[in-house]
Design a protein around this motif. Sequence first.
Motif, short mmCIF file in Angstrom:
data_model
loop_
_atom_site.label_atom_id
_atom_site.label_comp_id
_atom_site.label_asym_id
_atom_site.label_seq_id
_atom_site.Cartn_x
_atom_site.Cartn_y
_atom_site.Cartn_z
N THR A 446 0.82 -1.22 0.00
CA THR A 446 0.00 0.00 0.00
C THR A 446 0.85 1.27 0.00
N ASP A 447 2.18 1.13 0.20
CA ASP A 447 3.07 2.29 0.03
C ASP A 447 3.64 2.36 -1.38
N GLY A 448 3.28 1.38 -2.21
CA GLY A 448 3.79 1.37 -3.58
C GLY A 448 5.12 0.64 -3.71
N HIS A 449 5.58 -0.02 -2.64
CA HIS A 449 6.84 -0.77 -2.70
C HIS A 449 6.57 -2.21 -3.09
N VAL A 450 7.58 -2.82 -3.71
CA VAL A 450 7.48 -4.24 -4.06
C VAL A 450 7.48 -5.08 -2.77
N ILE A 451 6.60 -6.09 -2.72
CA ILE A 451 6.66 -7.06 -1.62
C ILE A 451 7.62 -8.17 -2.10
N PRO A 452 8.83 -8.24 -1.54
CA PRO A 452 9.79 -9.19 -2.10
C PRO A 452 9.26 -10.62 -2.08
N GLY A 453 9.41 -11.29 -3.19
CA GLY A 453 9.03 -12.70 -3.28
C GLY A 453 7.56 -12.95 -3.58
N LEU A 454 6.77 -11.89 -3.84
CA LEU A 454 5.34 -12.11 -4.11
C LEU A 454 4.96 -11.59 -5.51
N TYR A 455 4.32 -12.46 -6.27
CA TYR A 455 3.96 -12.19 -7.67
C TYR A 455 2.49 -12.54 -7.87
N ALA A 456 1.89 -12.01 -8.93
CA ALA A 456 0.47 -12.30 -9.16
C ALA A 456 0.17 -12.30 -10.65
N ALA A 457 -0.82 -13.12 -11.02
CA ALA A 457 -1.25 -13.18 -12.43
C ALA A 457 -2.69 -13.68 -12.50
N GLY A 458 -3.36 -13.31 -13.60
CA GLY A 458 -4.71 -13.83 -13.85
C GLY A 458 -5.79 -12.95 -13.25
N GLU A 459 -6.93 -13.57 -13.00
CA GLU A 459 -8.13 -12.85 -12.54
C GLU A 459 -7.87 -11.97 -11.33
N LEU A 460 -6.94 -12.37 -10.46
CA LEU A 460 -6.79 -11.63 -9.20
C LEU A 460 -5.92 -10.38 -9.34
N VAL A 461 -5.45 -10.09 -10.56
CA VAL A 461 -4.75 -8.83 -10.80
C VAL A 461 -5.79 -7.75 -11.10
N GLY A 462 -5.69 -6.62 -10.44
CA GLY A 462 -6.63 -5.52 -10.69
C GLY A 462 -6.06 -4.52 -11.68
N GLY A 463 -6.95 -3.72 -12.27
CA GLY A 463 -6.49 -2.58 -13.06
C GLY A 463 -6.67 -2.70 -14.56
N LEU A 464 -6.88 -3.92 -15.07
CA LEU A 464 -7.00 -4.06 -16.52
C LEU A 464 -8.41 -3.76 -17.01
N PHE A 465 -9.41 -4.30 -16.29
CA PHE A 465 -10.79 -4.22 -16.78
C PHE A 465 -11.66 -3.35 -15.87
N TYR A 466 -12.42 -2.49 -16.51
CA TYR A 466 -13.40 -1.65 -15.80
C TYR A 466 -14.70 -1.72 -16.58
N PHE A 467 -15.80 -1.93 -15.90
CA PHE A 467 -17.16 -1.90 -16.47
C PHE A 467 -17.44 -3.03 -17.46
N ASN A 468 -16.45 -3.34 -18.31
CA ASN A 468 -16.72 -4.21 -19.45
C ASN A 468 -15.40 -4.85 -19.86
N TYR A 469 -15.46 -5.65 -20.92
CA TYR A 469 -14.31 -6.49 -21.24
C TYR A 469 -14.46 -6.98 -22.67
N PRO A 470 -13.38 -6.98 -23.47
CA PRO A 470 -13.49 -7.56 -24.81
C PRO A 470 -13.30 -9.08 -24.77
N GLY A 471 -14.25 -9.84 -25.29
CA GLY A 471 -14.23 -11.30 -25.20
C GLY A 471 -12.88 -11.90 -25.55
N GLY A 472 -12.47 -12.94 -24.79
CA GLY A 472 -11.22 -13.64 -25.08
C GLY A 472 -9.99 -13.02 -24.44
N THR A 473 -10.17 -11.98 -23.62
CA THR A 473 -9.02 -11.29 -23.04
C THR A 473 -8.55 -11.92 -21.74
N GLY A 474 -9.45 -12.67 -21.06
CA GLY A 474 -9.08 -13.25 -19.76
C GLY A 474 -7.96 -14.25 -19.89
N LEU A 475 -8.09 -15.15 -20.84
CA LEU A 475 -7.03 -16.15 -21.03
C LEU A 475 -5.75 -15.49 -21.51
#
Length: 498
Positions: A446-475
């Motif tokens: 929450t301070d904008g620093h990297v949490i060493p050793g922690l990575y994320a991918a897929g649905e649980l990443v925020g920021g890509l989609f708002y309101f709507n989504y172009p089909g086939g983008t999740g995979l």
Amino acid sequence: MLPASVDVVVIGAGNAAFCSALAAAESGISVLVLERAPEDESGGNSRFTAGAFRCVYDGVDDLKALMPDLTEEEIKNTDFGTYTQEQFFDDMGRVTEYRTDPELCEMLVTRSKETMRWIRSKGIRFAPIYGRQAFKIDGKFKFWGGLTVESWGGGPGLVDGLTKAAKKNGIMVAYEARALSLMTDDDGVTGVRVRHGGKTVEIVTKCVVLAAGGFQANAEWRTRYLGPGWELAKIRGTRFNTGDGIRMALDIGAMPTGNWSGCHAVGWDRNAPEFGDLTVGDNFQKHSYPFSIMLNANGERFVDEGADFRNYTYAKYGRVILMQPGQFAWQIFDKKTLHLQRDEYRIKRVTKVRADTLEDLVSKLEDVDPKKALETIKAYNAAVKKDVPFNPNVKDGRGTVGLSIPKSNWANTIDEPPFEAFAVTCGVTFTFGGLKIDTDGRVLDTDGHVIPGLYAAGELVGGLFYFNYPGGTGLMAGAVFGKVAGTTAGRRAAQMPR
Ligand SMILES: Cc1cc2nc3c(=O)[nH]c(=O)nc-3n(C[C@H](O)[C@H](O)[C@H](O)COP(=O)(O)OP(=O)(O)OC[C@H]3O[C@@H](n4cnc5c(N)ncnc54)[C@H](O)[C@@H]3O)c2cc1C
């Protein structure tokens, strides 16, 4: 038995998780995939998909690189068009109302082509989506809507192929192994607590990739974050994506980001079960609505069914259906468009009525005001621009005139028997809010620093989609960011002392 220590732990066993694991393994380190579900339900939402990937291609040569099985005959009889970076950027910008995170969006778009080739190099095969994304006009197929490639065998084929590739690359996969929490010290993540075989165990690790999906299968979180009424929606996919990965990261100070009150939600059979059913897959969806009109309980239309190609409206119309009285709608077709119905309209478990007169049809629409429904259909028929030719391959501009809720394209009168109607409610696909990552797939605090050793991918990443989504983008997003997160994690683990 789970190992007591391993270089990289990946939490989840869907598309994003396996892409992370395969990329991490390229650094020659040990990788363990933890899957909460039993093996026959494994693979998360990825297994429920049709395997459609939205990726950039600049012409048929790019498609041939992905699908060398394409025959000359197919190429001759098909207009594949192109899907350029510019088109992908435009689609992401337009449907998210220009809120998509510019850095993540750029990665998604510019790396989609190379990532598809990389997945293929791991043994996954692809095919053109003739059945759902192309209409045949004058003897030639034409693809519309930027979505052309699917994995062989759809979602099940994709997950089985990725699992096979993981095992071939020495990656361990543990089923019924639910990650509970992250272990940390001042230098970052040091391990994972896991529930497995009725015991809680601790696995020591150098890096953790979170790929455990969104929180859509958690009714309480849905109501808390998406809002009142969302506990009444159905879940299209896995029952196991209850937000565990997001919670674990927030518990150690990760930053939440993105459209936490938003989600991907579609029209889904009104009588579908609470969660997805793998024997039906995605076939409870009813995605030919641009060729129908939709009526609510009051017998009224409530949305522009033909505002855009289905790829660009379906993910936001589930919400609109949920907001209707009784949380349902009926899609109405007549003879002229029955042949355009997708294959999912012909499954056994479908809520459908059929009639030879409009009067009979409206009397069969359960929970709908029949008198008003008939009036609405007649007013709609009178408003159709009959002089504009109908063409399902383009936004044909054959709309309505004078209705308070227009239908902008593909408007045909509903006056030729037989008539068919299908009842839908809201089916949630995945939630949009999630964790903040940087362009190396590292989770930020929450301070904008990297949490060493922690990575994320897929649905649980925020920021890509708002309101709507172009089909086939999740995979596609899961693959791009999975590969990035896995690569960074693998390299870090390889550099750390044993
Ligand atoms: C019916 C349907 C059709 C779809 N069709 C398409 C399509 O054609 N194209 C497309 O791009 N997208 C499609 N989507 C969206 C797509 O499924 C997702 O965007 C994508 O699969 C998400 O991948 P993921 O790896 O992030 O999550 P998932 O594939 O859901 O994987 C998450 C994994 O985490 C596991 N997990 C959860 N909690 C834990 C825990 N505590 N410990 C261990 N494991 C845990 C789950 O069991 C699961 O294996 C569809 C979705 C649905 C439901």
